[in-house]
Design a protein around this motif. Structure first.
Motif, PDB file in Angstrom:
ATOM      1  N   SER A  15      15.032 -41.139  49.924  1.00 30.46           N
ATOM      2  CA  SER A  15      15.710 -39.882  50.231  1.00 30.46           C
ATOM      3  C   SER A  15      14.678 -38.756  50.286  1.00 30.46           C
ATOM      4  O   SER A  15      13.656 -38.824  49.606  1.00 30.46           O
ATOM      5  N   LEU A  16      14.994 -37.738  51.079  1.00 35.55           N
ATOM      6  CA  LEU A  16      14.097 -36.582  51.246  1.00 35.55           C
ATOM      7  C   LEU A  16      14.902 -35.299  51.105  1.00 35.55           C
ATOM      8  O   LEU A  16      16.043 -35.224  51.569  1.00 35.55           O
ATOM      9  N   GLY A  17      14.285 -34.276  50.505  1.00 33.64           N
ATOM     10  CA  GLY A  17      14.896 -32.945  50.456  1.00 33.64           C
ATOM     11  C   GLY A  17      13.814 -31.905  50.649  1.00 33.64           C
ATOM     12  O   GLY A  17      12.688 -32.098  50.188  1.00 33.64           O
ATOM     13  N   LEU A  18      14.133 -30.832  51.350  1.00 38.60           N
ATOM     14  CA  LEU A  18      13.134 -29.777  51.579  1.00 38.60           C
ATOM     15  C   LEU A  18      13.726 -28.426  51.211  1.00 38.60           C
ATOM     16  O   LEU A  18      14.952 -28.243  51.224  1.00 38.60           O
ATOM     17  N   HIS A  19      12.848 -27.481  50.903  1.00 38.46           N
ATOM     18  CA  HIS A  19      13.328 -26.116  50.660  1.00 38.46           C
ATOM     19  C   HIS A  19      12.245 -25.108  51.022  1.00 38.46           C
ATOM     20  O   HIS A  19      11.079 -25.302  50.681  1.00 38.46           O
ATOM     21  N   LEU A  20      12.658 -24.054  51.747  1.00 42.83           N
ATOM     22  CA  LEU A  20      11.770 -22.940  52.083  1.00 42.83           C
ATOM     23  C   LEU A  20      12.314 -21.683  51.409  1.00 42.83           C
ATOM     24  O   LEU A  20      13.520 -21.577  51.169  1.00 42.83           O
ATOM     25  N   PRO A  21      11.447 -20.702  51.113  1.00 44.71           N
ATOM     26  CA  PRO A  21      11.930 -19.507  50.407  1.00 44.71           C
ATOM     27  C   PRO A  21      12.817 -18.626  51.288  1.00 44.71           C
ATOM     28  O   PRO A  21      12.820 -18.769  52.510  1.00 44.71           O
ATOM     29  N   PRO A  22      13.542 -17.687  50.664  1.00 45.43           N
ATOM     30  CA  PRO A  22      14.564 -16.930  51.412  1.00 45.43           C
ATOM     31  C   PRO A  22      14.045 -15.778  52.262  1.00 45.43           C
ATOM     32  O   PRO A  22      14.842 -15.118  52.923  1.00 45.43           O
ATOM     33  N   ASP A  61      12.036 -22.577  41.543  1.00 48.59           N
ATOM     34  CA  ASP A  61      13.232 -22.558  42.406  1.00 48.59           C
ATOM     35  C   ASP A  61      13.036 -23.462  43.616  1.00 48.59           C
ATOM     36  O   ASP A  61      13.936 -24.212  43.998  1.00 48.59           O
ATOM     37  N   LEU A  62      11.856 -23.355  44.220  1.00 51.79           N
ATOM     38  CA  LEU A  62      11.574 -24.174  45.414  1.00 51.79           C
ATOM     39  C   LEU A  62      11.662 -25.663  45.083  1.00 51.79           C
ATOM     40  O   LEU A  62      12.338 -26.438  45.764  1.00 51.79           O
ATOM     41  N   ALA A  63      10.939 -26.056  44.030  1.00 50.72           N
ATOM     42  CA  ALA A  63      10.852 -27.480  43.671  1.00 50.72           C
ATOM     43  C   ALA A  63      12.214 -28.012  43.225  1.00 50.72           C
ATOM     44  O   ALA A  63      12.616 -29.124  43.599  1.00 50.72           O
ATOM     45  N   SER A  64      12.936 -27.222  42.428  1.00 51.92           N
ATOM     46  CA  SER A  64      14.219 -27.699  41.886  1.00 51.92           C
ATOM     47  C   SER A  64      15.247 -27.899  42.994  1.00 51.92           C
ATOM     48  O   SER A  64      16.000 -28.881  43.000  1.00 51.92           O
ATOM     49  N   GLU A  65      15.289 -26.963  43.942  1.00 55.97           N
ATOM     50  CA  GLU A  65      16.283 -27.086  45.014  1.00 55.97           C
ATOM     51  C   GLU A  65      15.937 -28.240  45.961  1.00 55.97           C
ATOM     52  O   GLU A  65      16.834 -28.979  46.384  1.00 55.97           O
ATOM     53  N   ALA A  66      14.640 -28.411  46.268  1.00 56.34           N
ATOM     54  CA  ALA A  66      14.255 -29.555  47.112  1.00 56.34           C
ATOM     55  C   ALA A  66      14.646 -30.857  46.406  1.00 56.34           C
ATOM     56  O   ALA A  66      15.188 -31.783  47.028  1.00 56.34           O
ATOM     57  N   ALA A  67      14.409 -30.916  45.096  1.00 55.82           N
ATOM     58  CA  ALA A  67      14.740 -32.125  44.324  1.00 55.82           C
ATOM     59  C   ALA A  67      16.257 -32.346  44.292  1.00 55.82           C
ATOM     60  O   ALA A  67      16.743 -33.469  44.469  1.00 55.82           O
ATOM     61  N   ARG A  68      16.992 -31.253  44.085  1.00 55.43           N
ATOM     62  CA  ARG A  68      18.464 -31.382  44.041  1.00 55.43           C
ATOM     63  C   ARG A  68      18.977 -31.926  45.378  1.00 55.43           C
ATOM     64  O   ARG A  68      19.849 -32.800  45.416  1.00 55.43           O
ATOM     65  N   ARG A  69      18.423 -31.442  46.463  1.00 53.65           N
ATOM     66  CA  ARG A  69      18.858 -31.906  47.788  1.00 53.65           C
ATOM     67  C   ARG A  69      18.523 -33.382  47.986  1.00 53.65           C
ATOM     68  O   ARG A  69      19.324 -34.140  48.548  1.00 53.65           O
ATOM     69  N   ALA A  70      17.320 -33.793  47.572  1.00 51.52           N
ATOM     70  CA  ALA A  70      16.936 -35.212  47.729  1.00 51.52           C
ATOM     71  C   ALA A  70      17.862 -36.106  46.906  1.00 51.52           C
ATOM     72  O   ALA A  70      18.330 -37.148  47.388  1.00 51.52           O
ATOM     73  N   ILE A  71      18.145 -35.693  45.671  1.00 52.72           N
ATOM     74  CA  ILE A  71      19.012 -36.515  44.804  1.00 52.72           C
ATOM     75  C   ILE A  71      20.433 -36.580  45.386  1.00 52.72           C
ATOM     76  O   ILE A  71      21.077 -37.632  45.381  1.00 52.72           O
ATOM     77  N   SER A  72      20.900 -35.456  45.944  1.00 52.20           N
ATOM     78  CA  SER A  72      22.282 -35.419  46.445  1.00 52.20           C
ATOM     79  C   SER A  72      22.493 -36.373  47.625  1.00 52.20           C
ATOM     80  O   SER A  72      23.601 -36.837  47.852  1.00 52.20           O
ATOM     81  N   ARG A  73      21.422 -36.679  48.365  1.00 52.13           N
ATOM     82  CA  ARG A  73      21.550 -37.577  49.529  1.00 52.13           C
ATOM     83  C   ARG A  73      21.251 -39.031  49.194  1.00 52.13           C
ATOM     84  O   ARG A  73      21.375 -39.897  50.045  1.00 52.13           O
ATOM     85  N   PHE A 172      10.988 -36.229  47.184  1.00 51.61           N
ATOM     86  CA  PHE A 172      11.212 -37.610  47.607  1.00 51.61           C
ATOM     87  C   PHE A 172      11.873 -38.377  46.467  1.00 51.61           C
ATOM     88  O   PHE A 172      11.493 -38.198  45.312  1.00 51.61           O
ATOM     89  N   ILE A 173      12.790 -39.243  46.800  1.00 52.59           N
ATOM     90  CA  ILE A 173      13.190 -40.276  45.865  1.00 52.59           C
ATOM     91  C   ILE A 173      12.452 -41.533  46.306  1.00 52.59           C
ATOM     92  O   ILE A 173      12.594 -41.982  47.453  1.00 52.59           O
ATOM     93  N   ILE A 174      11.636 -42.081  45.408  1.00 53.24           N
ATOM     94  CA  ILE A 174      10.897 -43.310  45.705  1.00 53.24           C
ATOM     95  C   ILE A 174      11.690 -44.468  45.116  1.00 53.24           C
ATOM     96  O   ILE A 174      11.800 -44.612  43.897  1.00 53.24           O
ATOM     97  N   ASP A 175      12.235 -45.233  46.021  1.00 51.21           N
ATOM     98  CA  ASP A 175      13.136 -46.329  45.632  1.00 51.21           C
ATOM     99  C   ASP A 175      13.121 -47.301  46.814  1.00 51.21           C
ATOM    100  O   ASP A 175      12.049 -47.647  47.304  1.00 51.21           O
ATOM    101  N   LYS A 176      14.270 -47.683  47.340  1.00 58.95           N
ATOM    102  CA  LYS A 176      14.292 -48.571  48.516  1.00 58.95           C
ATOM    103  C   LYS A 176      13.741 -47.804  49.737  1.00 58.95           C
ATOM    104  O   LYS A 176      13.973 -46.610  49.866  1.00 58.95           O
ATOM    105  N   PRO A 177      13.092 -48.511  50.678  1.00 55.63           N
ATOM    106  CA  PRO A 177      12.467 -47.803  51.811  1.00 55.63           C
ATOM    107  C   PRO A 177      13.457 -47.486  52.938  1.00 55.63           C
ATOM    108  O   PRO A 177      13.238 -47.850  54.089  1.00 55.63           O
ATOM    109  N   ASP A 178      14.551 -46.818  52.589  1.00 60.47           N
ATOM    110  CA  ASP A 178      15.592 -46.546  53.596  1.00 60.47           C
ATOM    111  C   ASP A 178      15.102 -45.578  54.679  1.00 60.47           C
ATOM    112  O   ASP A 178      15.440 -45.730  55.848  1.00 60.47           O
TER     113      ASP A 178
END
Ligand code: COA
Length: 374
Positions: A15-22, A61-73, A172-178
């Motif tokens: 899974s992947l998540g990205l975040h840019l500042p506002p 804030d940047l890192a946490s939101e990118a991580a939250r997005r990756a985990i959510s997917r 990134f979630i490093i797990d299965k190579p989906d």
């Protein structure tokens, strides 16, 4: 096959998540503010826009939101995360790792190895490699890793690097190579240098621009030579859909690719075609984020993976001043085609405010736009 090998799970980016500042600024507006010809930034450096963090927003804030997005997917369970590794050069504390700030926000605690990795812009790649190798070694016992590359790149006002500023995070979630598999064998190259560094306590980096370009070119040349070996460079380059680079500013990548063309013995037309087809399209998002240090290469990779069919390959060249570098080969998995993470960039770009010269100057003069803030 031994029992040990049989236990090694398939590994890659699940899974992947990205975040840019506002906030953002166009380089033309910065040029006007600084009394510089805008063509220097637009053509000389090939920059377009850069992300800016408002006073109440930082790398956590940047890192946490990118991580939250990756985990959510991710289709896995957050309780199965056994590693949180964050690459950054925007440390908020000399002792407490950025991973602790992020884990606190996301409530990740328990049997987890949590740490921060520093190696200038290369730190995110090191964190990613460690997570991959941790799973491939069997030490992970099937657990997944959360890896984040996150930075805020800020220079002093009127510094020549000011138009190359930016910020961003890729998780990134490093797990299965989906989404993608990453070849276990990679091509590192390092050589100690003082090309770009930020002494403890200093707010901004000290940059030897020419030396950093020379080091970067030397690193890219050495890594690609190691990959190519005795093979035909054209055949190896053609096997990739895209070549992604760390992007301090886009012109630096162009110059490096031109140098690689000389090393391969290619004429100007051939190397220009290669740049146009396989490199320039990967920098579209970078031209909107600006330099995001550890996240820069991975913003480019996330862009290049969009829509790729399973099995298609991309090359990813990571560079961090000091200096260390590594060339990776990434193979698209079944979820690359739908590219769900592109929504993160669309949403952040659509929602971000634009600073004009006056607003930017006020923000900087207030001293609120800091490279380091907790
Ligand atoms: N129109 C078009 N191009 C112009 C121009 C104009 N009016 N004025 C200048 N330029 C071009 C220059 O010719 C040059 O292009 P070239 O390198 O292809 O010759 C480019 O703009 C930059 O000009 P230069 O005078 O070299 O820039 P500078 O001394 O202001 O340095 C940086 C700017 C960004 C290169 C420098 O600050 C830097 O190296 N920053 C950080 C690098 C970095 O991030 N390194 C570490 C990570 S790897």
């Amino acid at each position: 096959m031994s029992n040990h090998l049989a236990a090694i799970p398939e590994t890659g980016i699940a899974s992947l998540g990205l975040h840019l500042p506002p906030l953002s600024m166009r380089v033309e507006d910065l040029a006007t503010l600084r009394g510089v010809d805008p063509q220097k930034y637009l053509v000389g450096l090939e920059c377009e826009e850069f992300g800016v963090c408002p006073p109440d927003f930082n790398v956590v804030d940047l890192a946490s939101e990118a991580a939250r997005r990756a985990i959510s997917r991710w289709d896995g369970d957050p309780a199965d995360i056994g590693m949180v590794a964050i690459g950054t050069e925007t440390a908020v504390d000399m002792s407490r790792p950025l991973s602790a700030f992020v884990a606190e926000r996301l409530n990740l605690r328990g049997n987890i190895r949590s740490y921060e990795v520093k190696h200038a812009c290369y730190g995110g790649t090191v964190a990613l490699r460690q997570a991959l190798e941790w799973r491939l070694s069997g030490a992970a016992q099937g657990k997944a890793a959360l890896v984040v590359a996150a930075d805020v790149a800020t220079y002093a006002q009127e510094d020549p690097g000011e138009p190359t500023q930016g910020a961003g995070a890729v998780a990134f979630i490093i797990d299965k190579p989906d989404i993608a598999r990453i070849e276990t064998v990679s091509y590192p190259y390092s050589s100690p240098a003082f090309d770009f560094y930020r002494p403890v306590g200093d707010e901004y980096p000290i940059v030897d621009g020419k030396l950093s370009l020379d080091c970067y070119k030397q690193a890219a040349e050495s890594c690609f030579k190691a990959l190519i070996g005795k093979e035909d460079p054209g055949a190896i380059i053609d096997s990739f859909e895209a070549l992604c680079f760390h992007v301090p500013f886009p012109k630096m990548v162009r110059k490096t690719v031109m140098r690689m063309g000389e090393v391969f013995g290619w004429g100007a037309e051939r190397v220009n075609d290669m740049f146009h087809d396989k490199v320039e399209p990967t920098m579209l998002w970078n031209k909107l984020s600006g330099n995001a240090y550890t996240a820069s290469l991975w913003i480019s990779v996330a862009g290049a993976l969009q829509g790729l069919r399973t099995g298609k390959r991309i090359a990813a060249f990571s560079y961090g001043s000091g200096f260390g570098s590594e060339l990776l080969q990434i193979i698209a998995g079944p979820l690359a085609a739908e590219a769900a993470w592109a929504e993160d960039i669309r949403k952040d770009l659509a929602g971000r405010g634009r600073l004009d010269g006056d607003a930017y100057r006020i923000l900087r003069d207030l001293g609120t736009l800091k490279a380091v803030s907790a």
